[in-house]
Design an enzyme around this catalytic site. Structure first.
Site, mmCIF file in Angstrom:
data_model
loop_
_atom_site.group_PDB
_atom_site.id
_atom_site.type_symbol
_atom_site.label_atom_id
_atom_site.label_comp_id
_atom_site.label_asym_id
_atom_site.label_seq_id
_atom_site.Cartn_x
_atom_site.Cartn_y
_atom_site.Cartn_z
ATOM 1 N N SER A 145 0.853 -1.178 0.000
ATOM 2 C CA SER A 145 0.000 0.000 0.000
ATOM 3 C C SER A 145 0.891 1.229 0.000
ATOM 4 O O SER A 145 2.035 1.179 0.481
ATOM 5 C CB SER A 145 -0.893 0.000 1.249
ATOM 6 O OG SER A 145 -1.521 1.257 1.436
ATOM 7 N N TYR A 158 -3.643 -0.347 10.284
ATOM 8 C CA TYR A 158 -3.381 -0.815 8.924
ATOM 9 C C TYR A 158 -2.076 -0.224 8.391
ATOM 10 O O TYR A 158 -1.256 -0.939 7.786
ATOM 11 C CB TYR A 158 -4.543 -0.449 8.016
ATOM 12 C CG TYR A 158 -4.397 -0.928 6.594
ATOM 13 C CD1 TYR A 158 -4.587 -2.265 6.262
ATOM 14 C CD2 TYR A 158 -4.047 -0.037 5.580
ATOM 15 C CE1 TYR A 158 -4.445 -2.705 4.958
ATOM 16 C CE2 TYR A 158 -3.909 -0.470 4.271
ATOM 17 C CZ TYR A 158 -4.106 -1.795 3.967
ATOM 18 O OH TYR A 158 -3.965 -2.231 2.664
#
Length: 332
Positions: A145, A158
């Site tokens: 990510s 996250y």
């Protein structure tokens, strides 16, 4: 010269394949001639994906499993090798996230996010590496990510998990140098997956990705390119990718100013929503397939925001004001 793989006939395990990046990556790999073993917690969703792959002329084995359960992970790899005779590629794509300020997140949400989005990658890597070593080749391809090298409010667990996963992948690449086993990473921007329709939230409002949002196929095509030419880190998006990395290196205050002021607003809507657990601990029926409820941002909006961010990083006060207004218009 870069190593170039012929994908036709190779065997890939794709985790998190019941939706989003995992689903679309499986479809694109099948189109490239890769034989698939797809896994996730939702058997019915995997069967739907299998039918799509077969309709496109591909081969697909379904093996339901949970990346947090070591026995499931070992069984998926065992079934794949028993069916195809080998495994050449692992696409680590399973992930979950939970929305809320760090102090609000239940501790079990934090540990569960790490267990899926970080340790799930570790478990599958440890399960396939013995087969890679025995074959003398293999490829670990990790769906990372942009938060692996950055941050966003409301997604502290996250973001931390993805930082850890990218650090692990870089270390693993060094350990495997010269073995014939490659490690690759795709740095994913906000994409139009169902992930945001699954995620639990402590906010009482519907969460959405940080804009701009790209189509999930952007990442799937990057996965195929990396599968053909392994051993690299791909940043497939410009605005929420290469430009942000450049700005973070040259003018880190820009990202802090934008996300610090608008970040929470960008990730929430006015729609009331009570979803305290989502798909964090148990799978849900909704959100099957590659795309979710948030559509990709139109290209012209992304272009305008690119100009705005560039101006915001400039030294002229007028340019900074223009950039701030452009970014603010993207905030939901």
């Amino acid at each position: 010269m870069a190593h170039h793989e012929d994908l036709r006939g190779q065997v890939a395990i794709v985790t998190g394949a019941s939706s989003g990046v995992g689903w679309q990556s499986a479809v694109r790999l099948a189109e490239a001639g890769v034989r698939l073993c797809i896994t996730a917690r939702r058997q019915f969703a995997l069967e739907q994906l299998r039918m799509e792959v077969l309709q496109r002329g591909g081969e697909c084995l379904v093996s339901e499993g949970d990346v947090t359960v070591p026995g499931d992970v070992e069984r998926v790899v065992r079934e794949c090798v028993a069916h195809y005779g080998r495994v050449d590629l692992l696409v680590n794509a399973a992930a979950v996230q939970s929305y809320g300020a760090f102090e609000q997140l239940p501790w079990e949400h934090i540990t569960r996010v790490f267990d899926v989005a970080c340790f799930g990658y570790f478990r599958f890597a440890r399960a396939v590496l013995p087969h890679f070593h025995e074959q003398g080749h293999g490829h670990l391809l990790n769906i990372q990510s942009m938060l692996s090298s950055g941050a966003a409010p409301l997604l502290s667990a996250y973001s931390a998990a993805k930082h850890a996963t990218l650090g692990w992948a870089k270390s693993l690449e060094l350990e495997l140098a010269g073995t014939g086993i490659h490690v690759s990473n795709v740095m994913v921007p906000s994409v139009s997956t169902p992930m945001f329709d699954h995620a639990p939230t402590m906010l009482g409002r519907k969460p959405v990705p940080v804009p701009p949002t790209y189509d999930v196929d952007l990442v799937a095509r990057a996965v195929v390119r990396l599968a053909k030419r392994p051993g690299r880190t791909s940043v497939p998006a410009f605005l929420q990718g290469r430009l942000l990395l450049a700005l973070d290196a040259l003018a880190p205050w820009v990202g802090k100013a934008v996300l610090g002021r608008f970040g929470a607003r960008m990730q929430t809507t006015g729609t009331p929503l009570e979803r305290p657990e989502g798909n964090l601990f148990s799978p849900v029926e909704a959100g099957v397939g590659p795309r979710g409820s948030v559509p990709p941002t139109p290209a012209w909006v992304r272009f305008t925001a690119t100009l705005g961010l560039t101006a915001l990083a400039g030294s002229m006060l007028g340019g900074a004001a223009l950039g701030a207004r452009s970014v603010a218009r993207m905030a939901r």
